[in-house]
Design an enzyme around this catalytic site. Structure first.
Site, PDB file in Angstrom:
ATOM      1  N   CYS A 165       0.815  -1.228   0.000  1.00  0.00           N
ATOM      2  CA  CYS A 165       0.000   0.000   0.000  1.00  0.00           C
ATOM      3  C   CYS A 165       0.844   1.272   0.000  1.00  0.00           C
ATOM      4  CB  CYS A 165      -0.988  -0.018   1.165  1.00  0.00           C
ATOM      5  SG  CYS A 165      -0.267   0.180   2.814  1.00  0.00           S
ATOM      6  N   HIS A 199      -2.746   1.357   6.665  1.00  0.00           N
ATOM      7  CA  HIS A 199      -3.116   1.284   5.244  1.00  0.00           C
ATOM      8  C   HIS A 199      -3.325   2.690   4.678  1.00  0.00           C
ATOM      9  CE1 HIS A 199      -4.353  -0.858   1.658  1.00  0.00           C
ATOM     10  NE2 HIS A 199      -5.304   0.049   1.497  1.00  0.00           N
ATOM     11  N   HIS A 257      -6.012   2.120  -4.557  1.00  0.00           N
ATOM     12  CA  HIS A 257      -4.976   1.635  -3.648  1.00  0.00           C
ATOM     13  C   HIS A 257      -4.507   0.243  -4.056  1.00  0.00           C
ATOM     14  CE1 HIS A 257      -7.847  -0.844  -0.837  1.00  0.00           C
ATOM     15  NE2 HIS A 257      -8.318  -0.795  -2.057  1.00  0.00           N
TER      16      HIS A 257
END
Length: 365
Positions: A280, A329, A341
């Site tokens: 991420c 995240h 993402h």
């Protein structure tokens, strides 16, 4: 006339056989019950457990990334210190050689200064305090001795600092190995669960993910094609971060988001930061690098830059968005309640609803 004969009693051997048979039947029933397999988890139960394992793996991945980044910094700092020590030692050696030449000249002219002789044969750092007070040392000699002493003290400090950083580096490498093992362990557990599914169940899960991804992509692209609704001054004043909302997304953030869009479909790989696979924070840091802007490597560090935006209603396309209480995240805001993402192992860079994870806040870089 009724018979009064007593019924025949079973023999002792027959009783023993019956008893043993009954006992064996009970034992067999018990073993069968214990050996009975537990109910196989459903596809949805497996998905829930796998999602939890992937989330745990991502937490460990960001810690792994942090340790890896720290290792790189320490290696650079140690290299710089070692270069300084080497150059400093060369300078000290040259200064000592100069004093040696002076001693040789004094010897040829009739004898060497006893204080200089003592210096050349002993530790100058401990000797200077005594030698500098002796009248027989010339001003030039005292200055040279002081220079050597200062450089040697500096060298000692640099060596100590390098030693401390080397110890820190060893600890960091140990932590890196532990976090890597933790990630691999979580992923192995998840894969074991997925392997327990039938081919049809696996195909159904993949289709569900693809369908959700396509729906999110359509929603995000539609939002970017439509002009954003204008907010009144009063609405902005009421929102949780009016100053952030008034500041437009930078050109670099827009370019970074566009770079991220070019990687849709690239696989998630823990610890990867492009150009063909990402985790991420590797995805967001790589995207900004394409816009000639360096941002930190980990999600937690990225959350500390730029201007914070608390309200989802103030987010603009290209803002960074952070999820979960520990901020493990990060992704890009894509408009209309969607994010872009790199989600987790087994998935690819894609659009997804911002509500699929607990939103914490956004950052405008």
């Amino acid at each position: 006339m009724a018979s009064h004969r007593r019924p025949k009693q079973p023999s002792r051997a027959r009783v023993t056989v019956l008893t043993a048979t009954a006992a064996a039947a009970v034992a067999l029933t018990s073993q069968t019950a214990q050996a009975a397999p537990s109910a196989k988890p459903t596809k949805d139960e497996v998905k829930s457990k796998v999602d939890k394992l992937y989330q745990d793996a991502e937490k460990a991945t960001e810690k792994y990334n942090g340790a890896k980044e720290k290792q790189g910094k320490l290696e650079k700092e140690i290299g710089t210190l070692q270069d300084k020590v080497a150059r400093g030692q060369d300078e000290v050696n040259e200064l000592r050689a100069g004093l040696g030449s002076l001693a040789s000249a004094q010897y040829r002219s009739g004898g060497i200064d006893p204080s200089l002789q003592l210096f050349l044969s002993a530790d100058p750092d401990s000797y200077l305090d005594k030698a500098s007070t002796l009248e027989q040392l010339s001003g030039k000699q005292v200055e040279a001795l002081r220079t050597i002493q200062e450089k040697q003290r500096s060298l000692a400090q640099q060596r100590q600092e390098a030693g401390d950083k080397l110890k820190d580096l060893a600890d960091t490498r140990s932590e890196l190995g532990k976090k890597k093992g933790e990630v691999q362990g979580k992923l192995a557990q998840a894969q074991k669960l997925l392997n327990s599914l039938t081919a049809a169940e696996k195909a159904a899960l993949e289709e569900e993910e693809k369908r959700a991804s396509r729906a999110s992509e359509r929603t995000a692209l539609k939002a970017q094609e439509e002009p954003a609704p204008k907010k009144s001054a009063g609405t902005e004043a009421k929102s949780g971060g009016s100053a952030a909302a008034a500041k437009p997304v930078s050109g670099r953030a827009t370019s970074a988001y566009a770079a991220g869009q070019s990687k849709i479909g690239s696989p998630y790989v823990y610890g990867a930061s492009g150009p063909s696979s990402f985790d991420c924070s590797g995805f967001t840091s790589w995207s900004f690098a394409q816009a000639n802007q360096t941002i930190p490597r980990t999600s937690q560090a990225q959350a500390q830059i730029g201007t914070r935006i608390n309200s989802q209603s103030d987010l603009q396309v290209g803002d960074l968005v952070f999820f979960y209480s520990d901020l493990h995240h990060v992704g890009f805001y894509a408009g209309n309640g969607q994010i872009l993402h790199s989600p987790r192992t087994g998935a690819v860079v894609r659009y997804e609803s911002i509500n699929n994870m607990p939103y914490m806040f956004g950052v405008r870089v």
